[in-house]
Design a protein around this motif. Structure first.
Motif, PDB file in Angstrom:
ATOM      1  N   SER A  15       0.833  -1.211   0.000  1.00 12.27           N
ATOM      2  CA  SER A  15       0.000   0.000   0.000  1.00 12.27           C
ATOM      3  C   SER A  15       0.863   1.254   0.000  1.00 12.27           C
ATOM      4  CB  SER A  15      -0.915   0.030   1.222  1.00 12.27           C
ATOM      5  OG  SER A  15      -1.812  -1.038   1.186  1.00 12.27           O
ATOM      6  N   LEU A  16       1.900   1.238   0.820  1.00 12.87           N
ATOM      7  CA  LEU A  16       2.790   2.390   0.896  1.00 12.87           C
ATOM      8  C   LEU A  16       3.516   2.616  -0.433  1.00 12.87           C
ATOM      9  CD1 LEU A  16       3.965   4.674   2.559  1.00 12.87           C
ATOM     10  CD2 LEU A  16       5.668   3.066   3.454  1.00 12.87           C
ATOM     11  N   LEU A  17       3.970   1.540  -1.063  1.00 16.98           N
ATOM     12  CA  LEU A  17       4.642   1.682  -2.351  1.00 16.98           C
ATOM     13  C   LEU A  17       3.698   2.284  -3.385  1.00 16.98           C
ATOM     14  CD1 LEU A  17       7.036   1.403  -4.217  1.00 16.98           C
ATOM     15  CD2 LEU A  17       6.442  -1.008  -4.533  1.00 16.98           C
ATOM     16  N   LEU A  21       4.372   5.766  -5.297  1.00 16.81           N
ATOM     17  CA  LEU A  21       4.390   5.824  -6.763  1.00 16.81           C
ATOM     18  C   LEU A  21       3.383   6.846  -7.286  1.00 16.81           C
ATOM     19  CD1 LEU A  21       4.763   2.027  -7.590  1.00 16.81           C
ATOM     20  CD2 LEU A  21       6.418   3.826  -8.147  1.00 16.81           C
ATOM     21  N   ASP A  22       2.235   6.972  -6.627  1.00 13.08           N
ATOM     22  CA  ASP A  22       1.240   7.975  -7.025  1.00 13.08           C
ATOM     23  C   ASP A  22       1.724   9.392  -6.743  1.00 13.08           C
ATOM     24  OD1 ASP A  22      -0.588   6.169  -8.011  1.00 13.08           O
ATOM     25  OD2 ASP A  22      -1.788   6.086  -6.167  1.00 13.08           O
ATOM     26  N   ARG A  23       2.468   9.530  -5.676  1.00 14.21           N
ATOM     27  CA  ARG A  23       2.887  10.855  -5.219  1.00 14.21           C
ATOM     28  C   ARG A  23       4.035  11.428  -6.051  1.00 14.21           C
ATOM     29  NH1 ARG A  23       3.977  11.355   1.021  1.00 14.21           N
ATOM     30  NH2 ARG A  23       1.945  10.345   0.996  1.00 14.21           N
ATOM     31  N   PHE A  24       4.908  10.578  -6.563  1.00 12.63           N
ATOM     32  CA  PHE A  24       6.091  11.062  -7.281  1.00 12.63           C
ATOM     33  C   PHE A  24       5.976  10.760  -8.765  1.00 12.63           C
ATOM     34  CE2 PHE A  24       7.472  10.504  -2.920  1.00 12.63           C
ATOM     35  CZ  PHE A  24       8.072  11.732  -2.667  1.00 12.63           C
ATOM     36  N   ASP A  25       6.716  11.514  -9.550  1.00 13.04           N
ATOM     37  CA  ASP A  25       6.634  11.416 -11.008  1.00 13.04           C
ATOM     38  C   ASP A  25       7.633  10.398 -11.558  1.00 13.04           C
ATOM     39  OD1 ASP A  25       5.690  12.020 -13.542  1.00 13.04           O
ATOM     40  OD2 ASP A  25       7.148  13.632 -13.826  1.00 13.04           O
ATOM     41  N   ASP A  26       7.497   9.147 -11.154  1.00 14.90           N
ATOM     42  CA  ASP A  26       8.267   8.031 -11.697  1.00 14.90           C
ATOM     43  C   ASP A  26       9.780   8.246 -11.744  1.00 14.90           C
ATOM     44  OD1 ASP A  26       5.866   6.747 -12.009  1.00 14.90           O
ATOM     45  OD2 ASP A  26       5.670   7.272 -14.123  1.00 14.90           O
ATOM     46  N   ARG A  40       9.447  -9.746  -6.525  1.00 14.87           N
ATOM     47  CA  ARG A  40       9.633 -10.580  -5.340  1.00 14.87           C
ATOM     48  C   ARG A  40       8.297 -11.066  -4.787  1.00 14.87           C
ATOM     49  NH1 ARG A  40      12.687  -7.109  -2.915  1.00 14.87           N
ATOM     50  NH2 ARG A  40      11.178  -6.346  -1.410  1.00 14.87           N
ATOM     51  N   HIS A  41       7.253 -10.254  -4.975  1.00 13.39           N
ATOM     52  CA  HIS A  41       5.919 -10.602  -4.483  1.00 13.39           C
ATOM     53  C   HIS A  41       5.076 -11.316  -5.534  1.00 13.39           C
ATOM     54  CE1 HIS A  41       5.919  -8.688  -0.506  1.00 13.39           C
ATOM     55  NE2 HIS A  41       6.865  -7.940  -1.032  1.00 13.39           N
ATOM     56  N   GLY A  42       5.674 -11.598  -6.690  1.00 13.90           N
ATOM     57  CA  GLY A  42       4.956 -12.330  -7.728  1.00 13.90           C
ATOM     58  C   GLY A  42       3.848 -11.542  -8.400  1.00 13.90           C
ATOM     59  N   GLN A  43       3.920 -10.236  -8.308  1.00 11.71           N
ATOM     60  CA  GLN A  43       2.916  -9.376  -8.946  1.00 11.71           C
ATOM     61  C   GLN A  43       3.500  -8.886 -10.270  1.00 11.71           C
ATOM     62  OE1 GLN A  43       0.671  -6.745  -6.536  1.00 11.71           O
ATOM     63  NE2 GLN A  43       0.816  -8.058  -4.736  1.00 11.71           N
ATOM     64  N   TRP A  44       3.419  -9.773 -11.248  1.00 16.03           N
ATOM     65  CA  TRP A  44       4.141  -9.581 -12.510  1.00 16.03           C
ATOM     66  C   TRP A  44       3.622  -8.402 -13.328  1.00 16.03           C
ATOM     67  CZ3 TRP A  44       8.292 -11.829 -11.500  1.00 16.03           C
ATOM     68  CH2 TRP A  44       8.309 -13.014 -10.759  1.00 16.03           C
ATOM     69  N   ASP A  45       2.331  -8.142 -13.304  1.00 11.05           N
ATOM     70  CA  ASP A  45       1.791  -7.015 -14.074  1.00 11.05           C
ATOM     71  C   ASP A  45       2.353  -5.691 -13.557  1.00 11.05           C
ATOM     72  OD1 ASP A  45       0.317  -8.716 -15.652  1.00 11.05           O
ATOM     73  OD2 ASP A  45      -1.534  -8.483 -14.485  1.00 11.05           O
ATOM     74  N   LYS A  46       2.397  -5.547 -12.244  1.00 12.93           N
ATOM     75  CA  LYS A  46       2.939  -4.309 -11.659  1.00 12.93           C
ATOM     76  C   LYS A  46       4.445  -4.208 -11.912  1.00 12.93           C
ATOM     77  CE  LYS A  46      -0.609  -3.889  -8.132  1.00 12.93           C
ATOM     78  NZ  LYS A  46      -0.960  -4.054  -6.727  1.00 12.93           N
TER      79      LYS A  46
END
Length: 172
Positions: A15-17, A21-26, A40-46
């Motif tokens: 959630s924090l990440l 990511l929303d707060r900063f311009d990449d 590492r968390h297996g969330q391949w789309d992200k």
């Protein structure tokens, strides 16, 4: 984020990440971290999304590290090795890149192959303690105790005040 993840709060870290990511311009470093984190968390789309945002910086250390991590965590060791090799070319004395490379070589080709790579690096840069440690680690994995001890003795001739080497010699 890492502390939350490491100490058993992965959902709060995720959630924090997302919030960061929303707060900063990449920024590049954040995207690289995000790719490694999501992989590492297996969330391949992200993870893929973070990589795509980094794709305009394909020669950067951050991109190569993220790409290596993505493929390694996904079990695509050949691709991970390809990007890790580029990472080492880009930043020759990045020890993390070299350690990851040795791990990937060991997985793909076996521990003996990883030892050969580590020995080659040490030949190219003799008396480099960090590379010597990598050779020692590979010898240890292969239970080649005599060679391990010999290399420690060489190290102690070079630096008789190396407390770690003395401890290792006495421990074995």
């Amino acid at each position: 984020i890492e502390a939350l993840d490491d100490y058993g709060h992965p959902h709060r870290a995720q959630s924090l990440l997302l919030e960061v990511l929303d707060r900063f311009d990449d920024p590049e470093g954040l995207l690289g971290f995000a790719c490694r984190f999501w992989s590492r968390h297996g969330q391949w789309d992200k993870a893929r999304s973070a990589l795509e945002k980094l794709s305009n910086q394909q020669e950067s250390k951050v991109y190569l590290e993220a790409k290596t991590s993505y493929y390694r965590d996904n079990g695509e060791w050949r691709k991970a090795l390809e990007y890790c090799e580029k990472w080492i070319e880009q930043v020759p004395f990045d020890l993390e890149a070299r350690e990851i490379f040795l791990t990937l070589v060991a997985r793909r080709d076996g521990q003996r192959a990883a030892l050969k790579v580590a020995e080659k690096w040490l030949e190219e840069h003799p008396e480099n303690d960090y590379l010597e440690n990598m050779v020692l680690e590979q010898l240890d994995h292969l239970s080649r105790t005599d060679e391990y001890m010999d290399l420690l003795r060489v190290r102690l001739k070079r630096n008789p005040e190396d407390a770690w080497a003395w401890r290792e010699l006495g421990h074995r």
